[in-house]
Every structure is written in structure tokens, then in C-alpha cells.
Design an enzyme around this catalytic site. Structure first.
Site: not given
Length: 171
Positions: A129, A147
């Protein structure tokens, strides 16, 4: 629907899924190459940073299983389920199909990271991330393109049903 149109629709699904997967994976590679783990770089003042972290769980850092192989298997089953919905939605709206393709592309991007994590390949510790949005110390959760694609896909999918319900309610 004739076979030629069905093939063309499925080819477009492949393009959308591939685009999402490619953008997610190339962005993660670039982050790994250009940032040290747990470091950040400001992109737009303090509002947008790239902060390289890993997430061994799912959304918002929730870790439903202590076993990364089990999480990988559950993720793969979810992808097959979404693929099944996609293949049965060939007569549904384009918005429905695009939403499902975005969900699949994003899910595949994160499954690749989960695979590397589960089998300890290339020292992966979780899903990569890096998109860090916030103001000063008030930061939103750090996420990635996968995401984002999953979220956009869910929104499009839900919107397509609200649109259908609204249009059917007006008749």
C-alpha cells in the site's frame, strides 16, 4: 446475443481487467524501487503522500485469519465468485459489467501480493500500500490502486442496480 457480440464483450472485459491489474502491479513495483519501506514522499503538499507500507490483512488492516495461505485461498474463491457473476451478467448493463471487471482487476492485483506473502517470495510481508491521503496528522488509511479499483467497481455495480430500480420505478 450472437456469438460474435459475446466474444467482443468478453474481450473488452479482458482489457479492463488487464488495465487494472497492470496499473496496480506497475505502481507497486515503482514504489518498491523508489521508496524505502516505511518511508514517505510528499506528492501534493501534505494532502497526498506516497508512503510505502505492507498490509498482511484485508481492507483497513483487518486480519481475519492468522494464516496467509488461508487468506489467499479465500481471496481466490472470492475472485472466482465475481467471475461467475460477470459471466452470467453478459445481458446486464455495461455499467454492471465494468464494475465487476474493476472488482476483479483490483482483487487480482492484491491476490498477487498475497501469493508472494503466503509463500514468502521476494520478502513480501503483505499487500503493498502507498497512497496516503490526509491533512497534517489526520491521515486516511493508506491504500493502493487495487483497493481503488475494487471500491470503484463496487460503486459502479451498486449504482447500476440503483439506476435500474429507479428507471423501473418510474414506469
Amino acid at each position: 446475443m450472437n456469438q460474435k457480440n459475446k466474444y467482443k464483450i468478453q474481450k473488452n472485459w479482458f482489457y479492463i481487467i488487464s488495465f487494472c491489474l497492470f496499473l496496480d502491479q506497475i505502481s507497486k513495483i515503482l514504489i518498491q524501487i523508489n521508496l524505502e519501506y516505511l518511508s514517505s514522499i510528499s506528492i501534493i503538499s501534505d494532502y497526498l503522500k506516497f508512503s510505502y507500507i505492507t498490509n498482511p490483512g484485508i481492507a483497513l488492516g483487518i486480519k481475519p485469519f492468522d494464516n496467509s495461505i488461508l487468506l489467499l485461498l479465500v481471496s481466490i474463491i472470492a475472485i472466482f465468485f465475481i467471475f461467475k457473476i460477470l459471466f452470467t451478467s453478459s445481458k446486464e448493463s455495461l455499467l454492471t459489467q465494468v464494475g465487476l471487471c474493476f472488482m476483479i482487476g483490483g482483487a487480482l492485483g492484491n491476490v498477487i501480493d498475497r501469493f508472494f506473502t503466503a509463500f514468502n517470495i521476494m520478502d513480501y510481508k503483505g499487500v503493498i500500500d502507498f497512497i496516503d491521503i490526509g491533512i497534517n496528522d489526520y491521515r486516511f488509511y493508506i491504500f493502493n490502486f487495487a483497493d481503488s479499483f475494487i471500491t470503484i467497481g463496487i460503486i459502479l455495480y451498486l449504482f447500476s442496480f440503483m439506476k435500474i430500480k429507479f428507471l423501473n420505478g418510474r414506469k
